[in-house]
Write a protein that holds these residues in place. Structure first.
Motif, mmCIF file in Angstrom:
data_model
loop_
_atom_site.group_PDB
_atom_site.id
_atom_site.type_symbol
_atom_site.label_atom_id
_atom_site.label_comp_id
_atom_site.label_asym_id
_atom_site.label_seq_id
_atom_site.Cartn_x
_atom_site.Cartn_y
_atom_site.Cartn_z
ATOM 1 N N CYS A 111 0.935 -1.189 0.159
ATOM 2 C CA CYS A 111 0.043 0.092 -0.003
ATOM 3 C C CYS A 111 1.032 1.312 0.000
ATOM 4 O O CYS A 111 2.039 1.067 0.703
ATOM 5 N N MET A 113 -0.317 4.182 1.041
ATOM 6 C CA MET A 113 -0.912 5.219 1.944
ATOM 7 C C MET A 113 -0.039 5.878 3.055
ATOM 8 O O MET A 113 -0.460 6.927 3.571
ATOM 9 N N CYS A 118 0.631 1.058 10.399
ATOM 10 C CA CYS A 118 0.321 -0.231 9.439
ATOM 11 C C CYS A 118 1.501 -0.741 8.840
ATOM 12 O O CYS A 118 2.224 -0.073 8.354
ATOM 13 N N THR A 121 1.963 -0.935 4.708
ATOM 14 C CA THR A 121 2.721 0.285 3.867
ATOM 15 C C THR A 121 4.310 0.287 3.732
ATOM 16 O O THR A 121 4.708 1.027 2.984
ATOM 17 N N GLY A 156 -7.999 -5.823 4.127
ATOM 18 C CA GLY A 156 -6.616 -6.327 4.451
ATOM 19 C C GLY A 156 -5.523 -5.405 3.824
ATOM 20 O O GLY A 156 -5.671 -4.123 3.794
ATOM 21 N N GLY A 158 -3.807 -2.708 1.394
ATOM 22 C CA GLY A 158 -4.283 -1.916 0.578
ATOM 23 C C GLY A 158 -5.385 -1.145 0.714
ATOM 24 O O GLY A 158 -6.027 -0.894 1.508
ATOM 25 N N CYS A 192 -9.090 4.835 3.772
ATOM 26 C CA CYS A 192 -8.463 5.941 4.715
ATOM 27 C C CYS A 192 -9.062 7.151 4.387
ATOM 28 O O CYS A 192 -8.354 8.020 5.178
ATOM 29 N N CYS A 332 -2.963 -5.764 10.142
ATOM 30 C CA CYS A 332 -2.749 -5.495 8.539
ATOM 31 C C CYS A 332 -1.437 -5.461 8.223
ATOM 32 O O CYS A 332 -0.679 -4.851 8.552
HETATM 33 S S1 SF4 Z 1 -4.288 1.206 6.969
HETATM 34 FE FE1 SF4 Z 1 -4.978 0.537 4.951
HETATM 35 S S2 SF4 Z 1 -4.633 2.643 3.735
HETATM 36 FE FE2 SF4 Z 1 -3.514 2.666 5.543
HETATM 37 S S3 SF4 Z 1 -1.203 2.145 4.875
HETATM 38 FE FE3 SF4 Z 1 -2.593 0.246 5.896
HETATM 39 S S4 SF4 Z 1 -3.441 -0.687 4.128
HETATM 40 FE FE4 SF4 Z 1 -2.891 1.004 3.556
#
Ligand code: SF4
Length: 350
Positions: A111, A113, A118, A121, A156, A158, A192, A332
């Motif tokens: 991801c 973001m 998390c 990412t 999950g 992404g 998000c 996640c």
């Molecule tokens: S919480 Fe969701 S949007 Fe934020 S970095 Fe993790 S996977 Fe990506």
């Protein structure tokens, strides 16, 4: 070769006609794949062998293999790591609730973001997950537990709304009356907070549940946790929320990870109460799982209860979500990260 799980029923019809076969075979094939959940072409009992051979020449059915399964000794939560055809790995979580089994599927490999709490990412975004790979996560877990999953959350790894078209295709396919036929009411999409996509989704007026990761009541707090807030600050996000509710008349869930000494103060709760007062929303307070890679710690239970009661006094519907799978890194992205880390360690040792 291509994955046949990616094809919608009209695309299978076209394929069948191109192969010189009768159109009605398309419906039968779609039913075998999506309703009966088969994983080998030879299991299509009412399809002639000659057609099965033609399909096998051009397509594969099973688009992922189970790489690893971890099971929580505490609550039975399972994390399944799937290996995709291009050797990317993706994780899916199976959770057991009183009302039945639910799975959390991934919509992107990695991801971009950048949410600070998390693990998904950490290595950035590798690629989008296709609709067929989202379906594959559901069907392969069904096969593993010999039961049909009836609740799905797109939460999950992404950002689902960044992969908008494939997510919509997944919804159409899983809801198809000749396929898995899962009610959209049993599906939750988590974001998000991508404002243009929230509005685009609102215009589709789907019966899904939209969950928004908020995790802070002020821009100052949210900026520390979620870089997306700099682009789409809370005030703008809440306007999009109003638009979504107006278009769909569906209640929105706000996810709020409770992080010790960062976003769990009584004053933050009071600001949140003011922001959400009178809106058709629900707040989920989530005691976070500790992620090795960051410095965040779960809030104390007393603090969570206090936070909840402040929101409730304003008439806001609040629940504290049970923390599942904390002994198996269920947050996640953690399983995939640990797996990739192990791969790196193995490669370094060679
Ligand atoms: S919480 Fe969701 S949007 Fe934020 S970095 Fe993790 S996977 Fe990506």
């Amino acid at each position: 070769m291509d994955s046949i799980r990616e094809l919608k029923i009209d695309e299978i019809e076209k394929l069948i006609i191109d192969l010189g076969e009768k159109k009605f075979r398309a419906k039968q094939i779609f039913q075998w794949i999506h309703q009966k959940g088969i994983y080998k072409f030879e299991q299509m009992k009412n399809i002639p062998n000659s057609l099965i051979e033609k399909l096998e020449e051009n397509y594969y059915l099973q688009n992922m293999d189970v790489e690893k399964v971890s099971e929580s000794a505490e609550d039975g939560t399972k994390k399944i790591l799937f290996n995709l055809k291009d050797n990317e790995v993706v994780e899916t979580v199976l959770m057991k609730y009183k009302y039945g089994n639910s799975i959390c599927i991934s919509t992107q490999v990695g991801c971009r973001m950048g949410c600070k709490f998390c693990a998904s990412t950490i290595g950035g975004l590798k690629r989008n997950i296709t609709a067929g790979e989202m379906l594959g996560q559901v069907y392969e877990v069904n096969r593993m537990i010999d039961k049909n999953i009836n609740h799905i959350v797109l939460m999950g790894s992404g950002e689902p709304l960044e992969n908008f078209d494939e997510v919509i295709k997944f919804l159409e396919m899983i809801n198809h009356s000749e396929g898995y036929y899962l009610s959209l009411r049993n599906i939750t999409i988590s974001t998000c907070g991508l404002i243009p996509e929230i509005k685009k989704l609102a215009d589709k007026k789907l019966q899904i549940t939209l969950a928004i990761s908020l995790h802070g009541a002020t821009d100052e707090t949210r900026n520390k946790l979620m870089p997306i807030n700099k682009k789409y600050p809370i005030e703008e996000l809440l306007k999009a929320v109003d638009y979504y509710i107006e278009k769909t008349n569906r209640r929105i869930t706000f996810e709020y990870a409770m992080i010790k000494d960062l976003n769990d103060s009584a004053s933050e709760a009071r600001v949140l109460s003011k922001l959400l007062k009178g809106k058709l929303v629900h707040v989920n307070l989530i005691p976070i799982n500790k992620v090795e890679e960051n410095q965040f710690y779960p809030s104390d239970e007393k603090q969570i209860i206090k936070f909840k009661s402040i929101l409730e006094k304003t008439g806001i519907n609040v629940t504290i979500r049970r923390e599942l799978g904390s002994d198996i890194n269920a947050a996640c992205g953690q399983l995939r990260n640990n797996y990739n880390q192990t791969k790196i360690e193995i490669i370094e040792k060679l």
